[in-house]
Motif scaffolding. Sequence first.
Motif, mmCIF file in Angstrom:
data_model
loop_
_atom_site.group_PDB
_atom_site.id
_atom_site.type_symbol
_atom_site.label_atom_id
_atom_site.label_comp_id
_atom_site.label_asym_id
_atom_site.label_seq_id
_atom_site.Cartn_x
_atom_site.Cartn_y
_atom_site.Cartn_z
ATOM 1 N N GLY A 1 35.573 36.043 22.052
ATOM 2 C CA GLY A 1 35.345 34.764 22.672
ATOM 3 C C GLY A 1 36.085 34.581 24.098
ATOM 4 O O GLY A 1 36.062 33.635 24.901
ATOM 5 N N TRP A 2 36.667 35.930 24.409
ATOM 6 C CA TRP A 2 37.405 35.794 25.794
ATOM 7 C C TRP A 2 36.862 36.889 26.594
ATOM 8 O O TRP A 2 36.321 37.846 26.391
ATOM 9 C CB TRP A 2 39.010 36.563 25.530
ATOM 10 N N GLU A 3 36.420 36.263 27.953
ATOM 11 C CA GLU A 3 35.763 37.088 29.009
ATOM 12 C C GLU A 3 36.529 37.383 30.087
ATOM 13 O O GLU A 3 37.143 36.308 30.529
ATOM 14 C CB GLU A 3 34.579 36.235 29.296
ATOM 15 N N VAL A 4 36.626 38.253 30.426
ATOM 16 C CA VAL A 4 37.305 38.844 31.687
ATOM 17 C C VAL A 4 36.629 38.431 33.005
ATOM 18 O O VAL A 4 35.559 38.802 33.278
ATOM 19 C CB VAL A 4 38.016 40.253 31.621
ATOM 20 N N ALA A 5 36.997 37.266 33.716
ATOM 21 C CA ALA A 5 35.965 36.825 34.615
ATOM 22 C C ALA A 5 36.392 37.446 36.224
ATOM 23 O O ALA A 5 35.362 37.701 36.918
ATOM 24 C CB ALA A 5 36.596 35.432 34.999
ATOM 25 N N GLY A 6 37.560 38.102 36.358
ATOM 26 C CA GLY A 6 37.668 38.667 37.707
ATOM 27 C C GLY A 6 39.084 39.253 37.557
ATOM 28 O O GLY A 6 40.252 38.868 36.775
ATOM 29 N N GLU A 7 39.515 40.056 38.603
ATOM 30 C CA GLU A 7 40.791 40.658 38.826
ATOM 31 C C GLU A 7 41.139 40.618 40.310
ATOM 32 O O GLU A 7 40.281 40.620 41.209
ATOM 33 C CB GLU A 7 41.093 42.015 38.311
ATOM 34 N N ALA A 8 42.331 40.553 40.639
ATOM 35 C CA ALA A 8 42.804 40.680 41.876
ATOM 36 C C ALA A 8 44.058 41.327 42.198
ATOM 37 O O ALA A 8 44.818 41.660 41.079
ATOM 38 C CB ALA A 8 43.289 39.160 42.502
ATOM 39 N N SER A 9 43.881 42.154 43.320
ATOM 40 C CA SER A 9 45.365 43.022 43.518
ATOM 41 C C SER A 9 46.321 42.296 44.398
ATOM 42 O O SER A 9 47.689 43.017 44.395
ATOM 43 C CB SER A 9 44.912 44.223 44.034
ATOM 44 N N ASP A 10 46.289 41.311 44.867
ATOM 45 C CA ASP A 10 47.276 40.528 45.433
ATOM 46 C C ASP A 10 47.187 39.203 45.552
ATOM 47 O O ASP A 10 46.151 38.562 44.820
ATOM 48 C CB ASP A 10 47.661 40.940 46.776
ATOM 49 N N GLY A 11 48.194 38.313 45.932
ATOM 50 C CA GLY A 11 48.136 36.904 45.820
ATOM 51 C C GLY A 11 47.314 36.094 46.637
ATOM 52 O O GLY A 11 46.445 35.286 46.206
ATOM 53 N N ARG A 12 46.662 36.758 47.832
ATOM 54 C CA ARG A 12 45.728 36.009 48.556
ATOM 55 C C ARG A 12 44.410 36.362 48.002
ATOM 56 O O ARG A 12 43.365 35.469 48.009
ATOM 57 C CB ARG A 12 45.647 36.423 50.005
ATOM 58 N N GLU A 13 44.029 37.598 47.446
ATOM 59 C CA GLU A 13 42.858 37.712 46.806
ATOM 60 C C GLU A 13 42.788 36.732 45.463
ATOM 61 O O GLU A 13 41.668 36.348 45.253
ATOM 62 C CB GLU A 13 42.738 39.209 46.525
ATOM 63 N N ALA A 14 43.929 36.751 44.743
ATOM 64 C CA ALA A 14 44.014 35.833 43.651
ATOM 65 C C ALA A 14 43.692 34.379 43.973
ATOM 66 O O ALA A 14 42.813 33.745 43.039
ATOM 67 C CB ALA A 14 45.169 35.850 42.874
ATOM 68 N N VAL A 15 44.226 33.843 45.232
ATOM 69 C CA VAL A 15 43.596 32.427 45.431
ATOM 70 C C VAL A 15 42.204 32.421 45.555
ATOM 71 O O VAL A 15 41.234 31.770 45.276
ATOM 72 C CB VAL A 15 44.323 31.986 46.623
ATOM 73 N N GLU A 16 41.475 33.285 46.382
ATOM 74 C CA GLU A 16 40.147 33.358 46.404
ATOM 75 C C GLU A 16 39.325 33.507 45.262
ATOM 76 O O GLU A 16 38.087 32.815 45.239
ATOM 77 C CB GLU A 16 39.644 34.620 47.556
ATOM 78 N N LYS A 17 39.617 34.515 44.395
ATOM 79 C CA LYS A 17 39.169 34.511 43.004
ATOM 80 C C LYS A 17 39.126 33.504 42.143
ATOM 81 O O LYS A 17 38.091 32.961 41.542
ATOM 82 C CB LYS A 17 39.470 35.838 42.360
ATOM 83 N N ALA A 18 40.296 32.643 42.248
ATOM 84 C CA ALA A 18 40.484 31.450 41.385
ATOM 85 C C ALA A 18 39.543 30.544 41.913
ATOM 86 O O ALA A 18 38.853 29.702 41.022
ATOM 87 C CB ALA A 18 41.932 31.017 41.311
ATOM 88 N N ARG A 19 39.533 30.278 43.157
ATOM 89 C CA ARG A 19 38.591 29.167 43.794
ATOM 90 C C ARG A 19 37.172 29.437 43.309
ATOM 91 O O ARG A 19 36.303 28.622 43.098
ATOM 92 C CB ARG A 19 38.882 28.955 45.112
ATOM 93 N N GLU A 20 36.685 30.797 43.565
ATOM 94 C CA GLU A 20 35.342 31.233 43.483
ATOM 95 C C GLU A 20 34.771 31.061 42.079
ATOM 96 O O GLU A 20 33.911 30.521 41.452
ATOM 97 C CB GLU A 20 35.007 32.632 44.071
ATOM 98 N N LEU A 21 35.955 31.911 41.057
ATOM 99 C CA LEU A 21 35.305 31.915 39.581
ATOM 100 C C LEU A 21 35.533 30.923 38.531
ATOM 101 O O LEU A 21 35.088 30.712 37.495
ATOM 102 C CB LEU A 21 35.920 33.196 39.241
ATOM 103 N N ARG A 22 36.644 29.984 38.929
ATOM 104 C CA ARG A 22 37.142 28.996 38.083
ATOM 105 C C ARG A 22 37.665 29.262 36.840
ATOM 106 O O ARG A 22 36.824 28.600 35.915
ATOM 107 C CB ARG A 22 36.170 27.806 38.194
ATOM 108 N N PRO A 23 38.433 30.576 36.359
ATOM 109 C CA PRO A 23 38.651 30.836 35.284
ATOM 110 C C PRO A 23 39.226 29.643 34.227
ATOM 111 O O PRO A 23 40.000 28.851 34.953
ATOM 112 C CB PRO A 23 39.453 32.196 35.286
#
Length: 91
Positions: free
Chosen positions: A39-61
């Motif tokens: 039931g757990w799906e890996v939506a995405g990964e980021a290698s630094d904080g700025r990329e993490a903000v972008e991924k969180a906004r895009e993917l909405r995990p």
Amino acid sequence: MRISSGAYLGIDGSSSVASADDHEIVRKGLRSLLEAQPGWEVAGEASDGREAVEKARELRPDVTVLDIGMPSLNGSRLRAKCSRTMRAPRF
């Protein structure tokens, strides 16, 4: 690390998880642990904080796992930034 299946279930009974860590080996290890959970799906990964903000906004995990000591924007500042701009994030 104990992962509780069903802790943050989405509408379809699954949970999407994103991770952010500047060490690739940590991201790979975490991905392996999460993908092994039903039931757990890996939506995405980021290698630094700025990329993490972008991924969180895009993917909405449903859940984001953060490294507290990342370059460019550490986990604590990242959490605060996303908490102000996103609806009900879970870190």
